[in-house]
Scaffold this motif. Structure first.
Motif, PDB file in Angstrom:
ATOM      1  N   ILE A 260     -51.831 -60.583 -68.485  1.00  0.00           N
ATOM      2  CA  ILE A 260     -52.472 -59.268 -68.557  1.00  0.00           C
ATOM      3  C   ILE A 260     -53.156 -59.083 -69.904  1.00  0.00           C
ATOM      4  CG2 ILE A 260     -52.015 -56.783 -68.625  1.00  0.00           C
ATOM      5  CD1 ILE A 260     -49.818 -57.242 -66.550  1.00  0.00           C
ATOM      6  N   LEU A 261     -52.456 -59.490 -70.983  1.00  0.00           N
ATOM      7  CA  LEU A 261     -53.046 -59.390 -72.321  1.00  0.00           C
ATOM      8  C   LEU A 261     -54.328 -60.199 -72.418  1.00  0.00           C
ATOM      9  CD1 LEU A 261     -52.925 -58.560 -75.296  1.00  0.00           C
ATOM     10  CD2 LEU A 261     -51.459 -60.541 -75.719  1.00  0.00           C
ATOM     11  N   LEU A 262     -54.299 -61.398 -71.858  1.00  0.00           N
ATOM     12  CA  LEU A 262     -55.489 -62.247 -71.896  1.00  0.00           C
ATOM     13  C   LEU A 262     -56.637 -61.604 -71.123  1.00  0.00           C
ATOM     14  CD1 LEU A 262     -56.712 -64.904 -72.821  1.00  0.00           C
ATOM     15  CD2 LEU A 262     -55.830 -65.983 -70.751  1.00  0.00           C
ATOM     16  N   LEU A 263     -56.323 -61.046 -69.940  1.00  0.00           N
ATOM     17  CA  LEU A 263     -57.361 -60.396 -69.141  1.00  0.00           C
ATOM     18  C   LEU A 263     -57.936 -59.182 -69.864  1.00  0.00           C
ATOM     19  CD1 LEU A 263     -55.765 -60.558 -65.561  1.00  0.00           C
ATOM     20  CD2 LEU A 263     -57.693 -61.892 -66.424  1.00  0.00           C
ATOM     21  N   VAL A 264     -57.036 -58.400 -70.507  1.00  0.00           N
ATOM     22  CA  VAL A 264     -57.502 -57.228 -71.257  1.00  0.00           C
ATOM     23  C   VAL A 264     -58.421 -57.655 -72.398  1.00  0.00           C
ATOM     24  CG1 VAL A 264     -56.744 -55.376 -72.795  1.00  0.00           C
ATOM     25  CG2 VAL A 264     -55.552 -55.754 -70.656  1.00  0.00           C
ATOM     26  N   LEU A 265     -58.044 -58.734 -73.083  1.00  0.00           N
ATOM     27  CA  LEU A 265     -58.870 -59.222 -74.184  1.00  0.00           C
ATOM     28  C   LEU A 265     -60.219 -59.724 -73.690  1.00  0.00           C
ATOM     29  CD1 LEU A 265     -56.178 -61.070 -76.308  1.00  0.00           C
ATOM     30  CD2 LEU A 265     -57.406 -58.997 -76.916  1.00  0.00           C
ATOM     31  N   ILE A 266     -60.190 -60.440 -72.567  1.00  0.00           N
ATOM     32  CA  ILE A 266     -61.453 -60.918 -71.994  1.00  0.00           C
ATOM     33  C   ILE A 266     -62.330 -59.737 -71.603  1.00  0.00           C
ATOM     34  CG2 ILE A 266     -62.465 -62.121 -70.026  1.00  0.00           C
ATOM     35  CD1 ILE A 266     -60.081 -64.036 -70.101  1.00  0.00           C
ATOM     36  N   ALA A 267     -61.698 -58.709 -70.977  1.00  0.00           N
ATOM     37  CA  ALA A 267     -62.458 -57.515 -70.601  1.00  0.00           C
ATOM     38  C   ALA A 267     -63.012 -56.811 -71.840  1.00  0.00           C
ATOM     39  CB  ALA A 267     -61.561 -56.565 -69.809  1.00  0.00           C
ATOM     40  N   ALA A 268     -62.192 -56.761 -72.915  1.00  0.00           N
ATOM     41  CA  ALA A 268     -62.651 -56.119 -74.152  1.00  0.00           C
ATOM     42  C   ALA A 268     -63.830 -56.874 -74.761  1.00  0.00           C
ATOM     43  CB  ALA A 268     -61.498 -56.041 -75.152  1.00  0.00           C
ATOM     44  N   VAL A 269     -63.737 -58.209 -74.741  1.00  0.00           N
ATOM     45  CA  VAL A 269     -64.841 -59.015 -75.271  1.00  0.00           C
ATOM     46  C   VAL A 269     -66.108 -58.818 -74.435  1.00  0.00           C
ATOM     47  CG1 VAL A 269     -65.655 -61.380 -75.620  1.00  0.00           C
ATOM     48  CG2 VAL A 269     -63.368 -60.738 -76.349  1.00  0.00           C
TER      49      VAL A 269
END
Length: 512
Positions: A260-269
């Protein structure tokens, strides 16, 4: 934008990716520590239960010493402690001299108990002899004796020194089931509460008792022999599953959180990338807007200056030529005024300061006035300019001047992007709950990709006649803002090479 994307990737994704990779690498190590922690905790619980059993037997041993081999007092003591079946004394370590004390309730089985205990004493002479050595060293040790799979009997012995300084061996014959149920069970319930199930089983894994008072037949997480009843085992079970289940669940939860953290970071980027891209595009559009406006203003100003200077120097002697120059100056001044007015109106709309004068109007009248004003001008440019007005058109609540401005912008747009087939049609339609004004042309059309952006601020289609067509890029944006302010909608139907239809849809004024 590629450089920005790479920078965002390096600044945000790579460090976080490294952190996540590092966390995944440490996950197994963390789970081993967790398992070891659980093991230690459970081992401590089992130790405390065994220690409690040892404390109980020591208290009994102390009491037996106090009673000083008084038969009646010892019988009373046995009667008070249901788990004790007999107390015996072995003088100078000789099993044949063993003295047994029984309460009346055990008299019927006394012979068989004596026989079993004497057999056990004979088999463990060396172990019993060492107890006297412990006593001489000032240490009293409770020693359980092996009972050779006799599950309904337990024998615990210890050394004593009487008043005559003679070492004797004292022993308890214990009913293990009674000991577990009467002595240990309350302690098990106190320790376990709701987090664990603590249970006792015999050497054949037959259930004896558990802290929940329910017969448990599942897997036992940890199991140890009881110190004073070696043929009994005390075990512990987690109520929420095994340790492996807990570790597996925790690992799964950690992996889910990491994902989830990785997906959130990808979405943020992605969001940051799109925001930066949009800002850069907007900055480019603004730069293009300034350039286009400058060009738009420079052209009429240059023409006005040139023809005014020519007239001022009295270089034109022909009255007809003078009239033509005056007409050009007037047209360019009007053109300049329209550009300035469009920019000012756009700025007011952006700032939310533009005021509208809403009143009930008939759009046929608005379209008719526009048609009369622009028909001569368009016909001189070689356009076929037509109108198709629906009779008995319902009135709408609108600002006539603002709607006229929107329609004129659409006409101007149609004229700019018409190539060989120069046709523009104004049309009004009534649909029952709304009134529609259509501006139809046979120009170059708009691609589906550009149709999504033509109403954006400063956007201009980057193909077709764009390089030869003048404009500021705010006309269609201004049209949309005006229509939105009237609670209406604007639609576009277009196909490259086949022209475009812009449709302004306004709600009917239900008060009329």
């Amino acid at each position: 934008m590629k450089k920005i994307g790479i920078i965002l990737l390096l600044i945000i994704v790579l460090p976080i990716g490294f952190l996540i990779f590092n966390e995944i690498g440490k996950l197994n190590e963390t789970e081993k520590v967790l398992e070891e922690t659980y093991n230690n905790q459970l081992q401590t619980i089992l130790f405390s239960v065994n220690q409690y059993s040892d404390d109980i037997l020591n208290s009994w041993a102390n009491k037996a010493n106090e009673l000083n081999e008084d038969d009646q007092l010892l019988k009373n003591f046995i009667r008070e402690n249901l788990a004790i079946e007999s107390i015996f004394f072995l003088y100078e370590g000789k099993d044949e001299s063993a003295k047994f004390i029984f309460d009346e309730k055990f008299i019927s089985s006394s012979d068989s108990i004596k026989s079993v205990v004497k057999s056990i004493l004979v088999s463990n002479k060396n172990l019993i002899s060492r107890l006297a050595d412990y006593q001489k060293a000032g240490y009293r040790k409770l020693e359980p004796l092996p009972v050779n799979n006799v599950s309904d009997l337990a024998v615990v012995v210890f050394s004593n020194q009487n008043d005559n300084k003679v070492y004797t061996i004292t022993g308890f014959v214990i009913n293990p089931q009674e000991f577990v149920r009467k002595i240990l069970l309350p302690r098990l319930q106190q320790i376990s509460q709701e987090n664990f199930i603590i249970l006792v089983r015999d050497y054949q894994n037959r259930f004896i008792v558990s802290s929940t008072n329910t017969n448990y037949s599942g897997q036992v997480e940890f199991e140890k022999q009881m110190w004073l009843i070696p043929h009994y085992k005390i075990g512990i079970v987690l109520t929420r599953g095994t340790i492996q289940d807990l570790i597996r669940n925790r690992a799964t939860n950690n992996m889910i959180l990491i994902a989830i953290l990785l997906l959130v970071l990808i979405a943020a980027v992605m969001f940051a990338y799109r925001a930066v891209k949009k800002e850069l595009e907007l900055a480019q559009l603004k730069a293009d807007f300034v350039s286009n406006v400058s060009h738009e203003l420079r052209t009429p100003l240059a023409l006005i200056s040139m023809f005014a200077e020519t007239l001022e120097l009295d270089r034109v002697k022909n009255d007809e030529k003078k009239k033509e120059y005056y007409s050009i100056i007037s047209q360019e001044a009007n053109r300049l005024g329209r550009i300035v007015n469009s920019i000012l109106n756009f700025a007011k709309m952006e700032a939310g300061k533009r005021k509208f004068n809403f009143e009930s109007i008939n759009l046929n009248n608005v379209v008719e006035n526009i048609y009369q004003t622009y028909s001569y001008h368009l016909q001189n440019k070689g356009f076929k300019f037509e109108k198709q007005l629906t009779e008995n058109l319902p009135e709408v609540k609108a600002d006539a001047e603002a709607i006229s401005e929107a329609i004129i912008n659409l006409i101007d747009n149609a004229v700019k992007y018409s190539a060989d087939l120069k046709e523009v049609t104004l049309k009004t339609i009534s649909t029952g709950n709304s009134v529609i004004v259509e501006v139809i042309d046979k120009g170059i059309g708009i691609s589906p990709e550009d149709q999504k952006k033509v109403f954006d601020k400063f956007y201009r289609v980057s193909s077709g006649l764009i390089h030869n067509v003048k404009g500021t890029g705010i006309g269609l944006s201004l049209v949309k803002q005006i229509v939105d302010a009237h609670n209406g909608t604007i639609e576009l139907v277009s196909e490259p090479g086949k022209g475009s239809t812009f449709r302004i849809i306004l709600p009917i004024d239900i008060n009329n």
